[in-house]
Each structure stands twice: as C-alpha cells, then as structure tokens.
Design an enzyme around this catalytic site. Structure first.
Site, short mmCIF file in Angstrom:
data_model
loop_
_atom_site.label_atom_id
_atom_site.label_comp_id
_atom_site.label_asym_id
_atom_site.label_seq_id
_atom_site.Cartn_x
_atom_site.Cartn_y
_atom_site.Cartn_z
N LYS A 1 4.85 0.55 9.54
CA LYS A 1 4.84 1.79 8.77
C LYS A 1 4.28 2.95 9.58
CE LYS A 1 3.21 0.10 4.79
NZ LYS A 1 2.56 0.01 3.50
N ARG B 1 5.98 -12.99 9.95
CA ARG B 1 6.58 -11.67 9.71
C ARG B 1 8.02 -11.67 10.19
NH1 ARG B 1 2.65 -7.38 9.29
NH2 ARG B 1 4.16 -5.83 9.96
N GLU C 1 0.88 -1.17 0.00
CA GLU C 1 0.00 0.00 0.00
C GLU C 1 0.91 1.22 0.00
OE1 GLU C 1 -2.74 0.24 3.28
OE2 GLU C 1 -3.61 2.08 2.49
P1 ATP Z 1 3.08 -2.49 8.32
O1 ATP Z 1 2.48 -3.64 9.07
O2 ATP Z 1 4.53 -2.26 8.53
O3 ATP Z 1 2.30 -1.24 8.43
P2 ATP Z 1 1.69 -3.40 6.04
O4 ATP Z 1 1.50 -4.86 6.16
O5 ATP Z 1 0.55 -2.56 6.41
O6 ATP Z 1 3.00 -2.96 6.82
P3 ATP Z 1 1.62 -3.41 3.18
O7 ATP Z 1 2.09 -2.36 2.25
O8 ATP Z 1 0.18 -3.73 3.22
O9 ATP Z 1 2.15 -2.96 4.62
O10 ATP Z 1 2.47 -4.74 3.00
C1 ATP Z 1 2.88 -5.30 1.80
C2 ATP Z 1 3.28 -6.74 2.05
O11 ATP Z 1 4.37 -6.80 2.95
C3 ATP Z 1 2.15 -7.55 2.66
O12 ATP Z 1 2.02 -8.74 1.92
C4 ATP Z 1 2.60 -7.82 4.06
O13 ATP Z 1 2.16 -9.08 4.49
C5 ATP Z 1 4.12 -7.78 3.96
N1 ATP Z 1 4.78 -7.41 5.21
C6 ATP Z 1 4.61 -6.27 5.92
N2 ATP Z 1 5.37 -6.27 7.03
C7 ATP Z 1 6.06 -7.43 7.04
C8 ATP Z 1 7.02 -8.04 7.92
N3 ATP Z 1 7.45 -7.43 9.04
N4 ATP Z 1 7.52 -9.25 7.59
C9 ATP Z 1 7.12 -9.87 6.47
N5 ATP Z 1 6.22 -9.37 5.60
C10 ATP Z 1 5.69 -8.17 5.87
MG MG Z 2 -0.57 -4.70 7.32
#
Ligand code: ATP
Ligand code: MG
Length: 559
Positions: free
Chosen positions: A276, A266, A40
């Site tokens: 984020k 994760r 996103e």
């Molecule tokens: P955050 O949790 O940091 O706000 P998010 O999951 O909201 O991140 P997205 O842009 O939706 O951010 O994530 C894109 C992809 O990255 C998704 O498939 C998510 O599962 C993966 N992702 C996010 N954080 C991690 C992490 N710490 N380890 C592994 N994969 C991750």
């Molecule tokens: Mg998320």
C-alpha cells in the site's frame, strides 16, 4: 450480528492447510466458524488483500459460518473515509457479499482500554518515559538481551495515576507510552515489553476527540477477534512471530474467548508492486492516474481494466495457500481472465493502422447489413448486423505488398474473405509520398454474400473490416506490466524503485470499429479480433469512446 448473507453464491473450492484445520475443528465439535477481514483504511485494496478476502469469506461460506469486514481504524493519523468507502465497494465487488457486517475496531476502544487498566493493576503493564528511539534501541537484537527501561519497576499506583494523566491529555505526544511487562530477554523481540498505548492528539473519524491514546495493532487485534467470536484469525506470514504475543495477551484473561491465529503466505506477482505504501507513492507522485489506473494491481484498478471478480477469485485459489513464500507469474493472472473472456466476450471487428479499401464494383452511395457471427465458441449467441459498403477500412497488418510464403491475407492479386461479408480481390494499391500503402482498389464477388463460396473455389484467408462511412473511432489504451523488474523484492533498498517503472506500461493507439461498439457497456469485455480483449473505460465521453486492453489474445511472453 447478522447471519451470512444469502447473496454470496460462491465458496472456497480448493482445500489447503487452513481448510484441513477447520475440518478437524468441526470434527472435534466446533459448531460455528467465524472469520474476519481486517483492513486498515489507509489505502485502497490490492490483489494481495484480495487473497485474504477470498480465504476469509470463502472459508466462512464453505463451512456455513460468517465473515466480518472489520476496519482496523486504530491509527487516526493515516486513515481516511475515502478509503473506507472504496474498500466496502471493492469487498462487495470481489466476494459478492451484499450484507456482510461492517465493524470498527474503534467501537471496542473502551473495552480494550479497560483491559489495559486490568494489566496495570496486576503489575503487568507500566508507563515508560523513554523515547521511542530509546525503546527500540534497548529492545536489542534476537542474539542479545534487551535492556530494561529505568521506569519498568514503577509501582502499580504510580502507573495507574500516570496512565490516567496520559489518557486525560496532559502529556505531549511521545512523552510516554504504556508497555506490557513481559520479558526483556525473550528471543522473540515482540515479547520484549511491547507498547500497548501511545499518545496521538489526532481526532478520530468515529470517536472524535474522546481519545488521545490509541492502542497498538498487536494489543487491539486479539481483543477485536475475541469480542467478535472469531474462531480462525487468518493473516499473512509476517505475523507469524506476533502469534506468541497475540496468545500472551489473551492468556492473561482466561475468562474471554481466545481465537486461534493462522498465518498463510502472501500473494506476490512478478512485475507487480503489492504494498500500500508504494502504491500510494505511485498515486502521490503522479506516476499513475490514480488508485484505479488500469495498470494498478488494486481491486479498483483491475476492475477498471476489465477483470471480473470470478476470474480474480479463480486465480487466487489457483495461486494457492501455504506457509511458503513465493512469487506467481503475472502471466498466470492473465491466463485466468483470458480463459473467461474467451468463453464470454462478444467478438467485434476493430482495425488499427488502417488502409482504405475501395470496392470498385460496388455502387457508390449503397450500403447493406451483413450478419457476422458473435462468438464462434458459443454459436448460440447468434450474430449481429454490420454495415458494408463501397468504402472500407482494413487493418494495416492484413495487407502485404510482397507476401511471404504461406500468407493468406490480402496482397496484390490475392482473394480473401471479408468476415461475414464477401470475397474481395486486390486489383491495385496506392502509395502516399512516403511510400506507405494507403489505399487498395478491390473488386468483390456479389455471389459470395455471407462469405460463402459461390462455386466451391477456396479462399484461405478471412480478414476483418469496418465500413469507412459507419465505423466508430476509438482511443485504445494498451497496457504492459507496470514494473520492468521481474521480482520487485530484488530491488535494493537504497535504490529508487520508481526507476523500475516500465516506460511502455501504457501505449495509446487509435482504432476504428464497427458501429455497434458505440453502445458498449462498462464492465463488458469484448474481443477485438486478433488484438485482444477490451473494455470501455470510464474516461469515455459521448462520441469519443476509450477502450482498455484487458489482456492480449495469447501470452506474448510464453514462446
Ligand atoms: P500492505 O502490506 O500492502 O501495506 P497491509 O498488510 O499493511 O498491506 P492491511 O490493511 O493491514 O494491509 O491488511 C489487511 C489484511 O490483508 C491483513 O490480514 C494482511 O495480512 C492481508 N494482506 C496484505 N497484503 C497481502 C498479500 N500480498 N497477500 C495476502 N494477504 C495480504
Ligand atoms: Mg501489513
């Protein structure tokens, strides 16, 4: 859609439960593997996203498939083009994938909307006038049944009409929403009539003001995967209990491709914040200099710090991929960049807290170039020429007025080798008014040029040095972990997590180094002897270089 670019030169090397599934599917006749990375654009990518990138792009490459970069741009209120451009650059940097396709969820808005109309026509979706607070209250808890909305049994005709009015912009934000009609008693809360569309009167970077209803993640995501022919939809474990919903939606439309979702753990790292939302808070509240502050766990921060994509990919693979949450030591990340730089980084001499050395029997005004080895780990990298003269600087740590037993560096009366140059003996030292040693008067042995013993006499210590007349002054930035709390998840919700910021996460120090470093290039790691690996920072200006310490030589945490 374009095939996988030929510029991707790496693939996932290690196996895990996902590669096992993929191999089973291939053995069962699946001919083409398609994955996607769906960020996103509401912030820059961090190393946790790096894990998702390495898995998705790495698996696609390993099985000759393809991986799309798909922007999940379904919430125009939070998304910015600055992040889109940053993410594209970071993905190219980490996976080295020059020609991957960039796709947008918003390109599928009409299709996804039409499928929602299909659900309404089949009595599987309804317009709910309950407020979002009421909806979440009535959704209940896993142990108690949900309460159906009073609007749940509206007729198909009324729902179709209201959905149209809602789409045409005649309702205010929050006035109503479209919900799927699934099961208000399901033990899985995600199945208790999830919201499909909500009203947002916000222009979208791609579709402008065409839409004022936007699809929710769960509703949109499966369709995006389906339309792109994704075979393995990989996401982190928090989506595990969303999978029944992902499947329910696609099960209503058996005529469309139905990808499979798999969840992995994760990436969590000690003393590191990986969210984020919290990273944005650090930027907004000026706790760091920006998203690319070298202390940030963002890909742009790590790049500026001096991490290489290969070291990050190797770390991510080593950290593993399973279905069990855990936390990885920050020291392990550092181990991977240190291991790489040990092999590749040219060595340079740089002194901190300097002491002046006057070589009393070396002529005033004379200087010469001596050859200093570039990298003892790689003799084939040869040597470089470094100016030597009567006035030198040595590191404050390399002189002891009263040496301890086993001290091989400089001390009154002691002889050492100046790396690549000559043997010198300390004859005298000079103190300032505060009692600090500020100058050493030494003599050199002109027969020991190159640091070789002229007569077989042994000199145990070799120290670094810089010509005081030729050396370059640098600002160095020495970093520690951003958080002083080991497990950020242990900080209670009601406590201000910003208090966990390590006050010593950034310390600056002046150093003097050999003149060659004035020509240092961005993106190259150098070993400052005994001090660590450093790289030129983008804050450098002509005549005033700034260097980031990427990592120390040995992990000071591991005793
Ligand atoms: P955050 O949790 O940091 O706000 P998010 O999951 O909201 O991140 P997205 O842009 O939706 O951010 O994530 C894109 C992809 O990255 C998704 O498939 C998510 O599962 C993966 N992702 C996010 N954080 C991690 C992490 N710490 N380890 C592994 N994969 C991750
Ligand atoms: Mg998320």
């Amino acid at each position: 859609m374009k095939p996988l670019a030929a510029t991707q030169t790496w693939k996932l090397e290690t196996s895990n439960f996902i590669t096992e599934i993929v191999e089973k599917n291939i053995a069962g006749g699946q001919s083409h593997i398609v994955t996607r990375f769906p960020p996103e654009p509401n912030g820059y990518l961090h190393i946790g996203h790096g894990k998702a990138l390495v898995l998705n792009f790495g698996i696609a490459a390993r099985y000759n498939g393809k991986c799309n970069l798909r922007f999940d741009d379904t919430n125009p209120a939070r998304e910015e083009m600055e992040y889109v451009n940053g993410i594209i650059g970071d993905v190219k940097w980490l996976v080295g994938h020059e020609a991957f396709e960039v796709l947008w969820s918003s390109d599928y808005f009409q299709f996804i909307y039409d499928r929602a109309v299909d659900l309404v026509k089949r009595g599987l979706a309804y317009i709910d006038d309950d407020s979002s607070e009421e909806i979440s209250k009535k959704r209940g808890a896993p142990t108690e049944k949900g309460t159906p909305s009073p609007y749940r049994n509206r007729s198909v005709e009324e729902n179709l009409r209201l959905f149209q009015v809602m789409t045409d912009g005649h309702f205010d934000e929050g006035a109503c929403c479209l919900r799927a009609k699934i099961d208000m008693d399901s033990p899985n809360l995600n199945l208790r009539d999830p919201i499909l569309y909500r009203i947002k009167k916000v222009p979208h970077h791609n579709t402008g003001t065409k839409w004022c209803v936007y699809p929710m993640y769960d509703w949109a995501h499966g369709w995006e995967d389906s339309l792109e022919g994704v075979t393995h939809s990989l996401c982190s474990l928090e989506y595990d209990n969303h999978r029944p919903l992902y499947d329910w939606f696609l099960d209503q439309f058996p005529e469309y491709h139905h990808p499979r979702q798999y969840e992995f753990n994760r990436l969590n790292i000690t003393n590191t914040v990986l969210s984020k939302r919290k990273l944005l808070q650090l930027v907004k509240e000026n706790k760091v200099s920006g998203w690319d502050d070298p202390r940030m766990p963002t890909l742009c921060g790590l790049r500026r710090r001096g991490y290489t994509p290969a070291a990050l990919r190797r770390f991510i693979e080593a950290a593993g991929c399973s279905r069990t949450d855990g936390i990885i030591e920050l020291g392990m990340l550092e181990w991977f960049i240190r291991d790489e730089l040990n092999k590749t980084a040219p060595r340079v001499m740089a002194v901190f807290n300097p002491i002046r050395v006057t070589v009393t029997n070396y002529p005033e005004g004379k200087s010469e170039l001596v050859a200093v080895e570039n990298n003892p780990e790689q003799p084939e990298t040869g040597s470089r020429e470094v100016p030597f003269g009567r006035h030198l600087l040595i590191d404050g740590e390399d002189f002891a007025e009263v040496p301890a037993k086993g001290w091989f560096r400089l001390a009154p009366g002691a002889e050492v080798r100046l790396k690549g140059a000559y043997f010198v003996t300390c004859q005298e030292f000079v103190k300032d008014e505060q009692g600090n040693v500020v100058e050493l008067k030494c003599t050199y042995d002109s027969q020991s040029r190159g640091g070789d013993s002229p007569d077989g006499r042994k000199v145990k210590g070799t120290i670094q040095w810089v010509s005081a007349d030729h050396g370059v002054e640098l600002e160095t930035r020495l970093y520690g972990p951003l958080l002083s709390v080991e497990n950020p998840a242990s900080i209670p919700e009601d406590q201000n997590w910003l208090e966990a910021i390590n006050p010593e996460s950034l310390v600056t120090a002046t150093a003097w180094c050999e003149p060659g470093l004035a020509k240092a290039e961005v993106g190259v790691g150098y070993q400052f002897m005994r001090k660590g690996y450093f790289t030129l920072d983008s804050d450098s200006t002509p005549g005033k270089p700034v260097f980031n310490r990427i990592v120390t030589l040995k992990d000071p945490w591991k005793k």
